[in-house]
Design an enzyme around this catalytic site. Structure first.
Site, PDB file in Angstrom:
ATOM      1  N   MET A  77     -14.182   0.690  32.170  1.00 49.50           N
ATOM      2  CA  MET A  77     -12.982   0.351  32.926  1.00 49.50           C
ATOM      3  C   MET A  77     -12.078   1.571  33.139  1.00 49.50           C
ATOM      4  O   MET A  77     -12.274   2.631  32.553  1.00 49.50           O
ATOM      5  CB  MET A  77     -12.209  -0.755  32.196  1.00 49.50           C
ATOM      6  CG  MET A  77     -12.980  -2.067  32.075  1.00 49.50           C
ATOM      7  SD  MET A  77     -12.087  -3.343  31.183  1.00 49.50           S
ATOM      8  CE  MET A  77     -10.720  -3.677  32.318  1.00 49.50           C
ATOM      9  N   HIS A  78     -11.087   1.384  33.988  1.00 49.12           N
ATOM     10  CA  HIS A  78      -9.914   2.258  34.138  1.00 49.12           C
ATOM     11  C   HIS A  78     -10.163   3.585  34.845  1.00 49.12           C
ATOM     12  O   HIS A  78      -9.211   4.288  35.167  1.00 49.12           O
ATOM     13  CB  HIS A  78      -9.271   2.579  32.771  1.00 49.12           C
ATOM     14  CG  HIS A  78      -9.068   1.404  31.875  1.00 49.12           C
ATOM     15  ND1 HIS A  78      -8.401   0.274  32.276  1.00 49.12           N
ATOM     16  CD2 HIS A  78      -9.463   1.181  30.597  1.00 49.12           C
ATOM     17  CE1 HIS A  78      -8.377  -0.591  31.268  1.00 49.12           C
ATOM     18  NE2 HIS A  78      -9.024  -0.076  30.243  1.00 49.12           N
ATOM     19  N   ASP A 233     -16.514  -3.865  31.466  1.00 49.41           N
ATOM     20  CA  ASP A 233     -17.526  -3.928  30.407  1.00 49.41           C
ATOM     21  C   ASP A 233     -17.253  -4.993  29.355  1.00 49.41           C
ATOM     22  O   ASP A 233     -18.171  -5.703  28.925  1.00 49.41           O
ATOM     23  CB  ASP A 233     -17.723  -2.556  29.752  1.00 49.41           C
ATOM     24  CG  ASP A 233     -16.421  -1.883  29.334  1.00 49.41           C
ATOM     25  OD1 ASP A 233     -15.333  -2.498  29.439  1.00 49.41           O
ATOM     26  OD2 ASP A 233     -16.492  -0.725  28.890  1.00 49.41           O
TER      27      ASP A 233
END
Length: 479
Positions: A77-78, A233
């Site tokens: 992520m991110h 995830d």
């Protein structure tokens, strides 16, 4: 059959399910991380598509790819993958564990709109502060930023040609109104961004696009196979473990560590540094405490000791009471509950009796106590977990699981199938998108065994956690 592609930090996994939900094939390709400066963590998106190609080629040698009827995606992520108007990558992707934007994150977090609308602290690893950093430090590149994609959504662009994200991953950008499940124009404007620079949004189990004909021909797949929205995830891991309803949760010992709790409603509590995100299914949310170094901490120590992590842990034997030596696993800052990009790790209480085995146990216990911090933070929001399912590569260590169960005072269930995790969840979401199936497509996995807390050691772990908390305060003052 249904294909799940999971873009992790250290590798990309492909996993294929049959119609009954059984795993029929899988493949992996490694990835590396570049750290050109302290606190930086980057990857070249071209490496992701190369890894995906390698996985698809390998799977094509094992199964009839033409039998695949749905694809799902999951991923780290991110990350900020910034594209120009021609979909060319402007710079290496700034990853989730990159802390360069800590000052920008603090400024955004000081704006009360971010916590009120996104339901979360603006952490340095989130996407929005990275774009503010880019605007300030790389203005010539930022001026050409036409689209910002999360890592797995760059894979989706490669697969389908579409700019699409889904709710669970988008919730970690600091641009999503998590309760409304839509981009927030106010938060975008506060970071110099617009809705036009964002991908379209779908639910994780919905169709996001069809496979491009050229890729289908290259790998023996059917053209226009539906590609599901997928999930970040951790939400994908939850789908793979059948975790979608309140009271269900998992603990993951991956590169990072996660204590995940599904929730039946949106109940943000940003002051706890607990993440409150959308789940991958419509109308569901989740909370999680996140630590930045779990197996990453053990791998770091392995490099120093000159012995593989597996060899370090294999010789530990049965669970022991924690020793005098403590380890604080803050190698690159920390999220829950500290929200501190500057804090750094330490060994405390080293003495002549601290041999390699004692130091290994201290590192593993430090990760356990950091996850205990997450449990305390979740409890402060009113979220309670009855049992946990183990996930992540670190869950192969019986010692680590026994220490976790004892410190958290919760039984931990270990699935029979091993660490399929996010790739399995991605494949299940591909199945849902292709067939319209619902929650019956994501049962709990068969459980191999239960790791129970050791009642003879719970008091010792509780006492050491008190020492750990005191050491944490001291380290914060020093760093």
């Amino acid at each position: 059959m249904f294909l799940g592609l999971d873009l992790g930090t250290s590798g990309l996994k492909g996993l294929v399910l049959d119609a009954a939900g059984g795993v029929v094939a899988q493949s992996d390709a490694p990835l590396s991380v570049s750290r050109p400066h302290p606190g930086w963590s980057e990857q070249d998106p071209a490496d992701w598509t190369s890894a995906a190609s390698a996985v698809l080629r390998d799977l094509a040698g094992k199964i009839d790819m033409a039998a695949i009827t749905g694809i799902g995606l999951s991923g780290q992520m991110h990350g900020a993958t910034v594209l120009d108007a021609a979909d060319q990558v402007l710079r290496p992707c700034i990853l989730w564990n990159d802390t360069r934007a800590h000052a920008q994150a603090a400024r955004l977090d000081a704006d009360p709109r971010f916590r009120a609308i996104s339901g979360n602290i603006v952490f340095p690893g989130f996407t929005a502060p990275k774009l503010v950093w880019m605007a300030e430090e790389e203005p010539e590149l930022f001026a050409h930023a036409a689209k910002v994609l999360l890592p797995k959504d760059y894979l989706r662009l490669w697969l389908t040609g579409a700019h699409v994200a889904e709710m669970s991953d988008a919730a970690g950008t600091s641009w999503l109104d998590v309760g409304a499940r839509d981009w927030s124009d106010d938060l975008l404007a506060a970071t110099g961004m617009t809705r036009a620079q964002m991908p379209d949004l779908v639910e994780g189990s919905a169709v996001s696009g069809g496979l491009r004909a050229a890729l289908a021909a290259e790998f023996g797949l059917r053209a226009d196979i539906p590609v599901a929205g997928g999930a970040g995830d951790n939400a994908a891991t939850a789908i793979g473990l059948g975790i979608a309803r309140g009271g269900q949760g998992f603990v993951s010992l991956g590169t990072s560590g996660v204590l995940f709790a599904a929730t039946d409603s949106y109940a943000p509590a940003p002051e706890t540094a607990v993440h409150s995100f959308c789940h991958a299914l419509p109308g569901q949310w989740h909370q999680m405490g996140v630590i930045l170094a779990a197996t990453d901490a053990l791998n770091w120590f392995s490099g120093i000791a000159g012995v593989s992590a597996a060899d370090l842990t294999a010789s530990l034997g049965a669970l022991k009471a924690p020793g005098r030596t403590l380890f604080l696993p803050y190698l690159g800052g920390e999220r829950t509950p500290l929200n501190d990009a500057a804090i750094r790790g330490a060994f405390i209480g080293l003495d002549h009796a601290t041999d390699r085995a004692a130091a290994t146990r201290a590192v593993m216990e430090g990760v356990v106590f950091a996850l205990k911090d997450c449990q305390q933070a979740l409890a402060a929001t009113g979220t309670k977990l009855d049992t946990l399912i183990a996930a992540g590569g670190g869950a192969r260590s019986d010692y680590w699981l026994a220490a976790l169960a004892t410190a958290l005072d919760l039984p931990i269930l270990v699935p029979q199938a091993g660490d399929h995790g996010a790739a399995l969840g991605a494949a299940r979401l591909g199945l849902m998108a292709a067939t319209g199936a619902g929650a019956d497509a994501m049962p709990l996995p068969p459980i191999a065994r239960e790791v129970a807390p050791d009642p003879a050691l719970t008091a010792a772990f509780a006492d050491t956690y008190t020492r750990y908390s005191a050491a944490q305060t001291a380290i914060k003052d020093l760093t």
